[in-house]
Motif scaffolding. Structure first.
Motif, PDB file in Angstrom:
ATOM      1  N   THR A 438     -79.236 -56.194   6.792  1.00  0.00           N
ATOM      2  CA  THR A 438     -78.361 -55.128   7.305  1.00  0.00           C
ATOM      3  C   THR A 438     -79.135 -54.170   8.215  1.00  0.00           C
ATOM      4  OG1 THR A 438     -76.990 -55.248   5.314  1.00  0.00           O
ATOM      5  CG2 THR A 438     -76.825 -53.240   6.652  1.00  0.00           C
ATOM      6  N   GLU A 439     -80.346 -53.785   7.789  1.00  0.00           N
ATOM      7  CA  GLU A 439     -81.126 -52.839   8.578  1.00  0.00           C
ATOM      8  C   GLU A 439     -81.592 -53.430   9.910  1.00  0.00           C
ATOM      9  OE1 GLU A 439     -84.285 -50.932   6.508  1.00  0.00           O
ATOM     10  OE2 GLU A 439     -83.027 -50.241   4.833  1.00  0.00           O
ATOM     11  N   LEU A 440     -81.994 -54.710   9.870  1.00  0.00           N
ATOM     12  CA  LEU A 440     -82.500 -55.334  11.099  1.00  0.00           C
ATOM     13  C   LEU A 440     -81.411 -55.524  12.149  1.00  0.00           C
ATOM     14  CD1 LEU A 440     -84.983 -58.044   9.717  1.00  0.00           C
ATOM     15  CD2 LEU A 440     -85.549 -55.926  10.928  1.00  0.00           C
ATOM     16  N   GLN A 441     -80.163 -55.542  11.713  1.00  0.00           N
ATOM     17  CA  GLN A 441     -79.075 -55.675  12.687  1.00  0.00           C
ATOM     18  C   GLN A 441     -79.057 -54.505  13.665  1.00  0.00           C
ATOM     19  OE1 GLN A 441     -75.757 -56.238   9.837  1.00  0.00           O
ATOM     20  NE2 GLN A 441     -75.328 -58.164  10.911  1.00  0.00           N
ATOM     21  N   ASN A 442     -79.587 -53.373  13.242  1.00  0.00           N
ATOM     22  CA  ASN A 442     -79.574 -52.185  14.088  1.00  0.00           C
ATOM     23  C   ASN A 442     -80.801 -52.079  14.993  1.00  0.00           C
ATOM     24  OD1 ASN A 442     -77.135 -51.291  12.880  1.00  0.00           O
ATOM     25  ND2 ASN A 442     -78.303 -50.474  11.133  1.00  0.00           N
ATOM     26  N   TRP A 443     -81.727 -53.012  14.863  1.00  0.00           N
ATOM     27  CA  TRP A 443     -82.940 -52.983  15.687  1.00  0.00           C
ATOM     28  C   TRP A 443     -82.645 -53.413  17.125  1.00  0.00           C
ATOM     29  CZ3 TRP A 443     -88.594 -53.349  14.576  1.00  0.00           C
ATOM     30  CH2 TRP A 443     -88.947 -52.696  13.378  1.00  0.00           C
ATOM     31  N   GLU A 444     -83.347 -52.776  18.043  1.00  0.00           N
ATOM     32  CA  GLU A 444     -83.281 -53.227  19.432  1.00  0.00           C
ATOM     33  C   GLU A 444     -84.147 -54.496  19.574  1.00  0.00           C
ATOM     34  OE1 GLU A 444     -81.553 -52.046  21.936  1.00  0.00           O
ATOM     35  OE2 GLU A 444     -80.702 -50.355  20.804  1.00  0.00           O
ATOM     36  N   ARG A 445     -83.660 -55.426  20.366  1.00  0.00           N
ATOM     37  CA  ARG A 445     -84.422 -56.663  20.551  1.00  0.00           C
ATOM     38  C   ARG A 445     -85.818 -56.386  21.126  1.00  0.00           C
ATOM     39  NH1 ARG A 445     -79.208 -58.319  21.428  1.00  0.00           N
ATOM     40  NH2 ARG A 445     -78.577 -60.205  20.289  1.00  0.00           N
ATOM     41  N   ALA A 489     -94.642 -61.066   9.967  1.00  0.00           N
ATOM     42  CA  ALA A 489     -94.228 -60.248  11.101  1.00  0.00           C
ATOM     43  C   ALA A 489     -94.315 -61.039  12.402  1.00  0.00           C
ATOM     44  CB  ALA A 489     -95.094 -58.996  11.183  1.00  0.00           C
ATOM     45  N   GLU A 490     -95.364 -61.863  12.547  1.00  0.00           N
ATOM     46  CA  GLU A 490     -95.497 -62.667  13.760  1.00  0.00           C
ATOM     47  C   GLU A 490     -94.410 -63.738  13.810  1.00  0.00           C
ATOM     48  OE1 GLU A 490     -98.848 -65.002  16.436  1.00  0.00           O
ATOM     49  OE2 GLU A 490     -99.347 -64.366  14.404  1.00  0.00           O
ATOM     50  N   MET A 491     -94.076 -64.315  12.647  1.00  0.00           N
ATOM     51  CA  MET A 491     -92.968 -65.278  12.607  1.00  0.00           C
ATOM     52  C   MET A 491     -91.687 -64.647  13.115  1.00  0.00           C
ATOM     53  SD  MET A 491     -93.209 -67.422   9.044  1.00  0.00           S
ATOM     54  CE  MET A 491     -94.443 -68.675   8.769  1.00  0.00           C
ATOM     55  N   MET A 492     -91.434 -63.431  12.674  1.00  0.00           N
ATOM     56  CA  MET A 492     -90.212 -62.740  13.072  1.00  0.00           C
ATOM     57  C   MET A 492     -90.222 -62.457  14.573  1.00  0.00           C
ATOM     58  SD  MET A 492     -89.905 -60.187   9.768  1.00  0.00           S
ATOM     59  CE  MET A 492     -88.416 -59.334  10.328  1.00  0.00           C
ATOM     60  N   GLU A 493     -91.392 -62.076  15.102  1.00  0.00           N
ATOM     61  CA  GLU A 493     -91.516 -61.832  16.532  1.00  0.00           C
ATOM     62  C   GLU A 493     -91.251 -63.115  17.323  1.00  0.00           C
ATOM     63  OE1 GLU A 493     -94.845 -59.748  19.292  1.00  0.00           O
ATOM     64  OE2 GLU A 493     -95.460 -61.603  18.313  1.00  0.00           O
ATOM     65  N   ILE A 494     -91.836 -64.222  16.862  1.00  0.00           N
ATOM     66  CA  ILE A 494     -91.661 -65.501  17.555  1.00  0.00           C
ATOM     67  C   ILE A 494     -90.190 -65.930  17.529  1.00  0.00           C
ATOM     68  CG2 ILE A 494     -92.306 -67.937  17.595  1.00  0.00           C
ATOM     69  CD1 ILE A 494     -94.884 -67.101  16.075  1.00  0.00           C
ATOM     70  N   LEU A 495     -89.592 -65.844  16.358  1.00  0.00           N
ATOM     71  CA  LEU A 495     -88.201 -66.272  16.219  1.00  0.00           C
ATOM     72  C   LEU A 495     -87.246 -65.349  16.989  1.00  0.00           C
ATOM     73  CD1 LEU A 495     -88.147 -67.171  12.416  1.00  0.00           C
ATOM     74  CD2 LEU A 495     -87.943 -68.774  14.326  1.00  0.00           C
ATOM     75  N   GLY A 496     -87.604 -64.092  17.068  1.00  0.00           N
ATOM     76  CA  GLY A 496     -86.729 -63.126  17.715  1.00  0.00           C
ATOM     77  C   GLY A 496     -85.679 -62.599  16.762  1.00  0.00           C
ATOM     78  N   LYS A 497     -84.992 -61.571  17.180  1.00  0.00           N
ATOM     79  CA  LYS A 497     -84.024 -60.900  16.305  1.00  0.00           C
ATOM     80  C   LYS A 497     -82.921 -61.842  15.843  1.00  0.00           C
ATOM     81  CE  LYS A 497     -80.586 -57.185  16.184  1.00  0.00           C
ATOM     82  NZ  LYS A 497     -79.965 -56.052  16.897  1.00  0.00           N
ATOM     83  N   ASP A 498     -82.303 -62.559  16.771  1.00  0.00           N
ATOM     84  CA  ASP A 498     -81.135 -63.373  16.419  1.00  0.00           C
ATOM     85  C   ASP A 498     -81.486 -64.488  15.444  1.00  0.00           C
ATOM     86  OD1 ASP A 498     -79.637 -61.780  18.078  1.00  0.00           O
ATOM     87  OD2 ASP A 498     -79.750 -63.147  19.799  1.00  0.00           O
TER      88      ASP A 498
END
Length: 510
Positions: A438-445, A489-498
């Protein structure tokens, strides 16, 4: 065809159009007895560069006179490897040309016609010696500690004896008469060279009617109007013999230059038994053509080295411009694998700098992923959309040396959404993952960057009363299904928000 390969092809067309009257004609003449390896690729490349630099023609000729050793499909594979390398013949089996056929087994009538000339002028003769006798000569020489060689016995047969044996159709070959003292010759690489023959008269036409390499080589180079022969140093010892054949025919020989050995990093000779020196093995391992060409030119000399030459992955045009036959080393050169990886990384960066190449790289990477995960082709779990591919390629620019690195086990999560065999069992962690979603949905890409994400995840775990290691382990499982690999954190960066949100959402349904 890649953009770089297209530019190379265009450059060739320009050279041919404006310099088609040039006398420079060189050839690469492999035998279809195995796959193209680095030594052969170096020979082909140096001939190609010499032709392009002088506005000449580069010919591919297949020397298949040793029919017992010919491998089915080897000729086609050789041509495929050359095209992949960007070394495109002006004339050859695929492209044709005015001096064909370009496969020796299709030129037998020419060889028969030319051997008659040598028989008539006394430069060649019929030999009726049996294999048994030749074997006896070899054993006697070895026993005496001498180099085995033919004793030229049949050179002195009377005409009547020869005619009688031919009329009885006795098995025979044809040999060429060597002189006792071969003349020195000028080698374009090694300078003036004198070599003692030290052998008996060589066979030029075998008992099966096929020519030997030495004879077919000379005949073909003459009729294909080859002006310069650049070949491996192992053929230098045969050059006096070839020059005598030219003299026997009354032909003007080409200029000869011999290329030194390429050695492994430990100083041992390259061997066809080494699977890792075949061009195909480099292709499959994700090496780019230009990186491989820079690798072998770096090892072999032959270039006007300007400042920074060794730290750049040169284009075909630069290699053509900088090639200088007088700069070729006369000593053997060693290959260094780390330099290949450096060149490949540079080439990947160069390709990514040109947006016109992105489509090619995306298609190539998609094919690699499909091949690496065949069991996931049809279940919808592979993530192959162009946007994702481009994101990964940009992320990987300074992190990998070859595209195949991206399909390693540790990076499988890039392409495959993990199969969760069961839901996260800890209700506290499961609830926290839902909150995280829910929180990450509000993050800017644009803020989806590992350093910010790492700080956020630490604060998130602290604010929610979670043990950080356990939380990270569960989050890693949800994102990748792996126990090891890049940081979460790097996995999340690589995958991107979506993609990150998709995987967090997916875990809720289990």
């Amino acid at each position: 065809m890649t953009l770089r390969l297209f530019r190379t092809f265009t450059l060739q067309v320009i050279h041919k159009r404006f310099y088609n009257q040039s006398p420079v004609r060189v050839r690469f003449a492999p035998s279809p007895t195995g796959q193209l390896h680095l030594g052969g690729l170096r020979t082909a490349l140096y001939n190609y560069l010499f032709a392009r630099q002088n506005g000449g023609s580069f010919i591919l000729r297949i020397e298949d006179t040793d029919q017992l050793r010919v491998e089915v499909g080897a000729m086609e594979k050789l041509q495929e490897d050359l095209l992949w390398s960007g070394i495109i013949p002006d004339e050859g089996p695929m492209t044709g040309g005015p001096k064909g056929p370009y496969v020796q087994s299709k030129r037998l009538d020419l060889y028969r016609e030319q051997i008659e000339k040598l028989l008539e002028n006394g430069s060649a003769y019929y030999c009726f010696c049996s294999e048994r006798r030749l074997e006896m000569l070899r054993k006697e020489a070895m026993k005496a500690g001498e180099v085995p060689k033919y004793d030229n016995r049949c050179r002195h047969l009377e005409k009547e004896v020869i005619a009688s044996k031919l009329s009885r159709q006795d098995p025979h070959c044809i040999r060429f008469k060597l002189t006792d003292k071969p003349k020195p010759f000028h080698d374009l690489v090694y300078g003036d060279v004198s070599i003692s023959q030290g052998e008996g008269d060589p066979v030029v036409i075998k008992s099966d009617g096929f020519p030997t390499y030495h004879f077919a080589n000379v005949v073909d180079d003459h009729f294909m109007e080859i002006s310069h022969v650049l070949r491996g140093i192992e053929w230098q010892i045969s050059t006096p013999k070839h020059l005598e054949m030219y003299q026997a025919f009354g032909w003007t020989p080409p200029q000869f230059g011999h290329l030194p050995l390429i050695l492994n990093a430990d100083g041992t000779k390259l061997s066809k038994r080494q699977g890792d020196i075949k061009v195909e093995s480099f292709r499959k391992d994700g090496i780019f053509p230009l990186a491989l060409l820079n690798y072998i030119t770096y090892a072999g000399g032959g270039f006007r080295r300007t400042e920074g030459f060794q730290d750049v992955c040169h284009t075909y045009a630069n290699l053509i411009k900088q090639f200088d036959i007088s700069k070729i080393n006369t000593s053997s050169s060693k290959l260094h694998h780390d330099k290949l990886m450096e060149f490949n990384k540079l080439e990947l960066s160069n390709l990514l700098d040109d947006t016109n190449n992105m489509g090619f790289l995306v298609r190539k990477l998609q094919d690699m992923v499909l091949e690496a995960f065949p069991d996931r082709r049809n279940d919808g779990s592979l993530q192959l959309d162009d946007h994702h591919m481009i994101t990964i390629l940009e992320w990987a620019r300074d992190r990998i040396t070859k595209l195949t690195d991206l399909i390693s086990k540790d990076l499988a999560f890039l392409w495959v959404a993990p199969r969760l065999s069961k839901a996260i069992e800890d209700p506290e962690i499961l609830a926290s993952l839902r909150t995280l979603y829910t929180e990450l949905q509000n993050w800017e890409r644009s803020n989806f960057e590992r350093h910010q994400l790492n700080d956020y995840l630490k604060k998130f775990a602290n604010d929610n009363g979670l043990k950080f290691p356990a939380f990270m382990k569960s989050l890693r499982t949800v994102l990748s299904g792996l126990q090891h690999g890049p940081s979460v954190a790097e996995m999340m960066e690589i995958l991107g928000k979506d993609k990150t949100l998709d995987r967090l959402k997916h875990c809720h349904s289990h």
